[in-house]
Design an enzyme around this catalytic site. Sequence first.
Site, PDB file in Angstrom:
ATOM      1  N   GLY A   1       0.821  -1.199   0.000  1.00  0.00           N
ATOM      2  CA  GLY A   1       0.000   0.000   0.000  1.00  0.00           C
ATOM      3  C   GLY A   1       0.855   1.248   0.000  1.00  0.00           C
ATOM      4  N   THR A   2       0.514   2.189  -0.875  1.00  0.00           N
ATOM      5  CA  THR A   2       1.255   3.446  -0.947  1.00  0.00           C
ATOM      6  C   THR A   2       0.514   4.411  -1.852  1.00  0.00           C
ATOM      7  OG1 THR A   2       3.435   4.412  -1.384  1.00  0.00           O
ATOM      8  CG2 THR A   2       2.629   2.792  -2.943  1.00  0.00           C
ATOM      9  N   THR A   3       0.952   5.645  -1.876  1.00  0.00           N
ATOM     10  CA  THR A   3       0.454   6.634  -2.824  1.00  0.00           C
ATOM     11  C   THR A   3       1.635   7.446  -3.334  1.00  0.00           C
ATOM     12  OG1 THR A   3      -1.679   6.832  -1.684  1.00  0.00           O
ATOM     13  CG2 THR A   3      -1.074   8.602  -3.184  1.00  0.00           C
TER      14      THR A   3
ATOM     15  N   SER B   1       7.024   2.167  -5.452  1.00  0.00           N
ATOM     16  CA  SER B   1       5.832   1.517  -4.928  1.00  0.00           C
ATOM     17  C   SER B   1       6.004   0.025  -5.092  1.00  0.00           C
ATOM     18  CB  SER B   1       4.587   2.000  -5.682  1.00  0.00           C
ATOM     19  OG  SER B   1       3.428   1.334  -5.223  1.00  0.00           O
TER      20      SER B   1
ATOM     21  N   LYS C   1       9.942   7.406   0.066  1.00  0.00           N
ATOM     22  CA  LYS C   1       9.495   6.734  -1.151  1.00  0.00           C
ATOM     23  C   LYS C   1       9.914   7.482  -2.412  1.00  0.00           C
ATOM     24  CE  LYS C   1       5.534   4.689   1.200  1.00  0.00           C
ATOM     25  NZ  LYS C   1       4.065   4.498   1.228  1.00  0.00           N
TER      26      LYS C   1
END
Length: 293
Positions: free
Chosen positions: A83-85, A129, A116
């Site tokens: 999970g990431t953005t 990601s 990130k």
Amino acid sequence: MALEDICNFKDKPTHKTFPFYASEDTSVSVFTEAFNFKWRGEMTSKKASDVPLEFHVPSLFKRPSSRASHSVSVRRPFPLSHGTTTLGFIFQGGVIAAADTRASAGGLVACPAVHKITPIHSHLVVTSSGSGADCMLWERILTREIRLYQLRHKRRLSISGTAKLLSLMLHPFKGTDVCVALTLCGWDKLIYVCSDGARLQGDIFSVGSGSPYAYGVLDRSLSWSLNKEEAILLAREAVFRATHRDAYSGNNVDLFHVTAEGWRQRQREDLKEEYYRDMEKRGKKMDLTGLFS
């Protein structure tokens, strides 16, 4: 010398080279073994004083056998949920790259303050990601290969060449548990590369579990004519909206602005402050609506 050993600056009877650009000789077919790229034919580099152009990579990586199954031999204590953005877009003032800072392990927030977005060199940053360990490893490999290329040729590898190199290195691991999705953000280009070797170029990319929410904000307000401050506000809002709805994204927002002069990093901001600012704006709008009703 240590540098000579690293760059392989030694006289050899024969050398094997690897082309970076389509303009170079491609009459000999290329094949991959793990991600050691070599020519079937024997050639030498005429552009860099006969310096060999072979890639030096760890020998522990082996090419996945087509007959062998890709089943995991070690049982994980929990299923991996990536999970990431992360997002990047181009506007008239350069390229904006933004990402949240939450690292998750299943339903656990493993770390609230990871990075990130990784600078590769002065004019290139990479948003990551996927699996944290895989992304860190491949970012280091990419940084090393670009640095070695610059030492050999006295010039930096282009963004398109960097994306092509990364795609070729990742392709042999297609179908394995390697999970990497990197967006290369140069000062005038955005190229997305993932762990199956796919390579896509565009003006806007958002990757991760929060990307659908980020795309909603970006598609609504993004335009080429944005100035620097408007672009920064848009990127912050897109990450904030995504983290507000996506449980696997959150904590802080990192933001980089890449121009022809190089990249600049904006100070990390806590998304809780953005939430309170948004609630304050909504409260003022409700008060104004009540006054004029």
